[in-house]
Design a protein around this motif. Structure first.
Motif, PDB file in Angstrom:
ATOM      1  N   CYS A  28     -17.204  11.665 141.452  1.00 43.54           N
ATOM      2  CA  CYS A  28     -17.386  10.866 141.361  1.00 43.54           C
ATOM      3  C   CYS A  28     -16.932   9.668 142.553  1.00 43.54           C
ATOM      4  O   CYS A  28     -17.476   8.440 142.520  1.00 43.54           O
ATOM      5  N   GLY A  29     -17.126  10.294 143.505  1.00 42.85           N
ATOM      6  CA  GLY A  29     -16.428   9.724 145.228  1.00 42.85           C
ATOM      7  C   GLY A  29     -18.031   8.776 145.342  1.00 42.85           C
ATOM      8  O   GLY A  29     -18.135   8.308 145.591  1.00 42.85           O
ATOM      9  N   ARG A  30     -19.312  10.103 145.436  1.00 40.10           N
ATOM     10  CA  ARG A  30     -20.328   9.762 145.766  1.00 40.10           C
ATOM     11  C   ARG A  30     -21.173   8.701 145.038  1.00 40.10           C
ATOM     12  O   ARG A  30     -21.605   7.749 144.865  1.00 40.10           O
ATOM     13  N   TRP A  31     -20.494   8.771 143.254  1.00 38.85           N
ATOM     14  CA  TRP A  31     -21.306   7.961 142.806  1.00 38.85           C
ATOM     15  C   TRP A  31     -20.648   6.299 142.656  1.00 38.85           C
ATOM     16  O   TRP A  31     -21.374   5.230 142.628  1.00 38.85           O
ATOM     17  N   ILE A  32     -19.223   6.460 143.154  1.00 40.23           N
ATOM     18  CA  ILE A  32     -18.470   5.258 143.742  1.00 40.23           C
ATOM     19  C   ILE A  32     -19.265   4.289 144.975  1.00 40.23           C
ATOM     20  O   ILE A  32     -19.740   3.230 145.247  1.00 40.23           O
ATOM     21  N   GLU A  33     -19.476   5.118 145.887  1.00 38.41           N
ATOM     22  CA  GLU A  33     -20.495   4.893 146.524  1.00 38.41           C
ATOM     23  C   GLU A  33     -22.135   4.365 146.307  1.00 38.41           C
ATOM     24  O   GLU A  33     -21.966   3.368 147.315  1.00 38.41           O
ATOM     25  N   ALA A  34     -22.113   5.159 145.724  1.00 43.28           N
ATOM     26  CA  ALA A  34     -23.635   4.388 145.488  1.00 43.28           C
ATOM     27  C   ALA A  34     -23.666   3.505 144.591  1.00 43.28           C
ATOM     28  O   ALA A  34     -24.319   2.287 144.827  1.00 43.28           O
ATOM     29  N   GLN A  35     -22.233   2.892 143.775  1.00 43.70           N
ATOM     30  CA  GLN A  35     -22.840   1.399 143.224  1.00 43.70           C
ATOM     31  C   GLN A  35     -22.092   0.275 144.424  1.00 43.70           C
ATOM     32  O   GLN A  35     -22.823  -0.492 144.227  1.00 43.70           O
ATOM     33  N   LEU A  36     -21.022   0.882 145.573  1.00 45.09           N
ATOM     34  CA  LEU A  36     -21.220  -0.399 146.328  1.00 45.09           C
ATOM     35  C   LEU A  36     -22.087  -0.655 146.823  1.00 45.09           C
ATOM     36  O   LEU A  36     -21.902  -1.623 147.067  1.00 45.09           O
ATOM     37  N   GLY A  37     -23.192   0.694 147.228  1.00 44.90           N
ATOM     38  CA  GLY A  37     -24.382   0.236 147.754  1.00 44.90           C
ATOM     39  C   GLY A  37     -24.679  -0.949 147.380  1.00 44.90           C
ATOM     40  O   GLY A  37     -25.695  -1.077 147.733  1.00 44.90           O
ATOM     41  N   ARG A  38     -25.114  -0.559 145.503  1.00 46.70           N
ATOM     42  CA  ARG A  38     -25.622  -1.328 144.916  1.00 46.70           C
ATOM     43  C   ARG A  38     -25.940  -3.192 145.280  1.00 46.70           C
ATOM     44  O   ARG A  38     -26.415  -3.863 145.042  1.00 46.70           O
ATOM     45  N   PHE A  39     -24.479  -3.489 145.356  1.00 46.96           N
ATOM     46  CA  PHE A  39     -23.743  -4.467 145.211  1.00 46.96           C
ATOM     47  C   PHE A  39     -22.906  -5.303 146.588  1.00 46.96           C
ATOM     48  O   PHE A  39     -23.052  -5.959 146.345  1.00 46.96           O
ATOM     49  N   CYS A  40     -22.692  -4.490 147.634  1.00 44.27           N
ATOM     50  CA  CYS A  40     -22.004  -4.601 148.667  1.00 44.27           C
ATOM     51  C   CYS A  40     -23.505  -5.072 150.081  1.00 44.27           C
ATOM     52  O   CYS A  40     -24.502  -4.216 150.370  1.00 44.27           O
ATOM     53  N   ASP A  41     -22.361  -5.657 150.523  1.00 43.85           N
ATOM     54  CA  ASP A  41     -23.609  -5.608 152.046  1.00 43.85           C
ATOM     55  C   ASP A  41     -23.760  -4.865 153.099  1.00 43.85           C
ATOM     56  O   ASP A  41     -24.575  -4.554 153.372  1.00 43.85           O
ATOM     57  N   LYS A  42     -22.619  -4.027 153.060  1.00 44.46           N
ATOM     58  CA  LYS A  42     -21.980  -3.052 153.359  1.00 44.46           C
ATOM     59  C   LYS A  42     -20.981  -1.956 152.953  1.00 44.46           C
ATOM     60  O   LYS A  42     -20.597  -2.404 152.226  1.00 44.46           O
ATOM     61  N   VAL A  43     -20.908  -0.588 152.842  1.00 45.49           N
ATOM     62  CA  VAL A  43     -20.041   0.595 152.346  1.00 45.49           C
ATOM     63  C   VAL A  43     -19.949   0.766 153.806  1.00 45.49           C
ATOM     64  O   VAL A  43     -20.498   1.913 154.654  1.00 45.49           O
ATOM     65  N   VAL A  44     -18.364   1.875 153.493  1.00 45.39           N
ATOM     66  CA  VAL A  44     -17.885   2.444 154.695  1.00 45.39           C
ATOM     67  C   VAL A  44     -17.479   3.553 153.670  1.00 45.39           C
ATOM     68  O   VAL A  44     -16.526   3.497 153.003  1.00 45.39           O
ATOM     69  N   ALA A  45     -17.482   4.647 154.680  1.00 41.93           N
ATOM     70  CA  ALA A  45     -16.818   5.809 153.324  1.00 41.93           C
ATOM     71  C   ALA A  45     -16.027   6.607 154.536  1.00 41.93           C
ATOM     72  O   ALA A  45     -16.529   6.715 155.212  1.00 41.93           O
ATOM     73  N   GLN A  46     -14.805   6.499 154.361  1.00 41.65           N
ATOM     74  CA  GLN A  46     -13.549   6.570 155.549  1.00 41.65           C
ATOM     75  C   GLN A  46     -12.900   8.019 154.507  1.00 41.65           C
ATOM     76  O   GLN A  46     -12.392   8.458 153.868  1.00 41.65           O
ATOM     77  N   LYS A  47     -13.243   9.415 155.715  1.00 42.28           N
ATOM     78  CA  LYS A  47     -12.529  10.582 155.169  1.00 42.28           C
ATOM     79  C   LYS A  47     -11.545  10.762 156.375  1.00 42.28           C
ATOM     80  O   LYS A  47     -11.621  10.039 157.447  1.00 42.28           O
ATOM     81  N   ALA A  48     -10.340  11.441 155.314  1.00 39.94           N
ATOM     82  CA  ALA A  48     -10.002  11.402 156.250  1.00 39.94           C
ATOM     83  C   ALA A  48      -9.009  12.542 155.425  1.00 39.94           C
ATOM     84  O   ALA A  48      -8.388  13.080 154.135  1.00 39.94           O
ATOM     85  N   LYS A  49      -8.066  13.817 156.179  1.00 40.76           N
ATOM     86  CA  LYS A  49      -6.967  14.481 155.551  1.00 40.76           C
ATOM     87  C   LYS A  49      -5.774  14.021 155.510  1.00 40.76           C
ATOM     88  O   LYS A  49      -5.302  13.524 156.506  1.00 40.76           O
ATOM     89  N   LEU A  50      -5.157  14.541 154.106  1.00 40.02           N
ATOM     90  CA  LEU A  50      -3.676  14.125 154.345  1.00 40.02           C
ATOM     91  C   LEU A  50      -2.976  15.238 153.357  1.00 40.02           C
ATOM     92  O   LEU A  50      -3.677  16.292 152.822  1.00 40.02           O
ATOM     93  N   THR A  51      -1.399  14.989 153.727  1.00 41.59           N
ATOM     94  CA  THR A  51      -1.381  16.533 153.414  1.00 41.59           C
ATOM     95  C   THR A  51      -0.316  15.941 152.582  1.00 41.59           C
ATOM     96  O   THR A  51       0.586  14.625 152.356  1.00 41.59           O
ATOM     97  N   THR A  52       0.217  16.611 151.094  1.00 40.38           N
ATOM     98  CA  THR A  52       0.590  15.701 150.275  1.00 40.38           C
ATOM     99  C   THR A  52       2.726  16.175 150.419  1.00 40.38           C
ATOM    100  O   THR A  52       2.794  17.101 150.998  1.00 40.38           O
ATOM    101  N   PHE A  53       3.233  15.827 149.265  1.00 37.23           N
ATOM    102  CA  PHE A  53       4.518  16.431 149.607  1.00 37.23           C
ATOM    103  C   PHE A  53       4.786  17.625 148.937  1.00 37.23           C
ATOM    104  O   PHE A  53       5.765  17.873 149.846  1.00 37.23           O
TER     105      PHE A  53
END
Ligand code: AHN
Ligand code: ZN
Length: 322
Positions: A69-94
């Motif tokens: 779904c993440g890859r799909w979202i990125e592709a949709q933003l790519g269709r419609f927006c001037d620029k797309v940023v995918a910001q990767k993060a390593k996060l620790t849950t509770f």
């Protein structure tokens, strides 16, 4: 419990409101008839964007459905927006899990000085811990409303803005790992937003204000003036609810304050951007939210194109300033 948490959080947010940009005075419209909209937000298109996300399955971090779904979202933003940023993060849950998370940002009019931030979380909760059937409480949440609805509305807005560029700059932020939280730990929620607030996609990022969409698709949705939004961005609340009323959507947009939600907007506010939350609150229910909140019943059949339209057209009318 929820109420107590909200009150604790209210105090903390109140203390941090001061860091945000001074807000301008509210400009309330006195129109009584709905003016013709500048752009047409397509409800069926928005619904299709919501359904497409659900078709991947629950988008729980560290699962194939989430990755796809993440890859799909990125592709949709790519269709419609001037620029797309995918910001990767390593996060620790509770609960000590390390998540590979991604925030996606679609940028419209990158050089415009005046900017509006629109956001929604795109992840799903790993456990339906509010399900009435306790045998289902370890199952993941489909998140048709809690996740997919906000993303669907914002993708349709992106599509509309590609057809007719607004004057203002718009940043569409899809945050990850909002929903891996624990009831009694405020900081355990909205991990993707917390990361973005510490590491904005543009150095020194500023927006006039932010609008968070959370659970904006249920047929009987009720959007009240949310507590933290009223504390830190009352003029934005007034403006959005006024436009919603003028556009004919007062059936969903109620001009009454109710509740306060520890949600992504709280961490945007802490980062210095006034931000409101359009969230489906239901006075008198046990959770205080949309009745299928954090249950296995949060599925596509609860989603109404009419509600997506009410929210999406309201934001469109705001962006194009009727
Ligand atoms: C809490 O449950 C503490 N806040 C609501 C934030 C949320 C979760 N919105 C959607 N899912
Ligand atoms: Zn949730």
């Amino acid at each position: 419990m929820h109420h107590i948490l909200s009150m604790i959080a209210a105090v903390m947010v109140t203390a941090s409101c001061g860091s945000s940009t001074a807000s301008s005075s509210s400009a309330e419209s006195s129109e009584t008839t709905a003016p013709a909209a500048v752009v047409d937000f397509n409800a069926d298109s928005a619904f299709a964007f919501v359904k497409r996300q659900c078709d991947f399955g629950p988008r729980v971090p560290e699962t194939p459905a989430h990755e796809q779904c993440g890859r799909w979202i990125e592709a949709q933003l790519g269709r419609f927006c001037d620029k797309v940023v995918a910001q990767k993060a390593k996060l620790t849950t509770f609960d000590g899990k390390n998540l590979n998370a991604t925030n996606y940002i679609g940028i419209i009019n990158p050089n415009a000085k005046e900017r509006i931030l629109l956001l929604a979380h795109w992840d799903c909760r790993p456990w339906a811990d509010a399900d009435p059937d306790d045998s289902k409480r370890k199952e993941p949440v489909m998140g048709a409303n809690d996740g997919a609805s906000g993303v669907g509305v914002l993708l349709e807005l992106a599509r509309v803005m590609k057809d007719k560029k607004p004057d203002v700059g718009v940043d569409i932020l899809f945050v990850d790992a909002e929903d891996w939280g624990a009831d009694d730990e405020e900081e355990s929620w909205a991990l993707g937003t917390q990361y973005w607030a510490e590491n904005p996609h543009v150095k020194g990022y500023k927006a006039k204000y932010g609008i968070l969409l959370d659970m904006v698709g249920a047929s009987d949705a009720q959007f009240y003036h949310e507590g933290f939004s009223m504390q830190c961005a009352p003029d934005v609340v007034e403006k959005v609810w006024s436009i919603a009323g003028d556009s004919g959507y007062s059936n969903h947009f109620k001009t009454m304050e109710y509740g306060a939600a520890t949600d992504d907007h709280v961490f945007i506010i802490r980062g210095g951007i006034p931000c409101i939350d359009i969230i489906d609150m239901r006075p008198g229910t046990s959770g205080g939210f949309y009745p299928y909140w954090h249950t296995t019943g949060d599925t596509i059949d609860k989603i109404s194109p009419e509600t997506l339209k009410a929210v999406g057209q309201t934001i469109a009318n705001l962006i194009y300033e009727l």
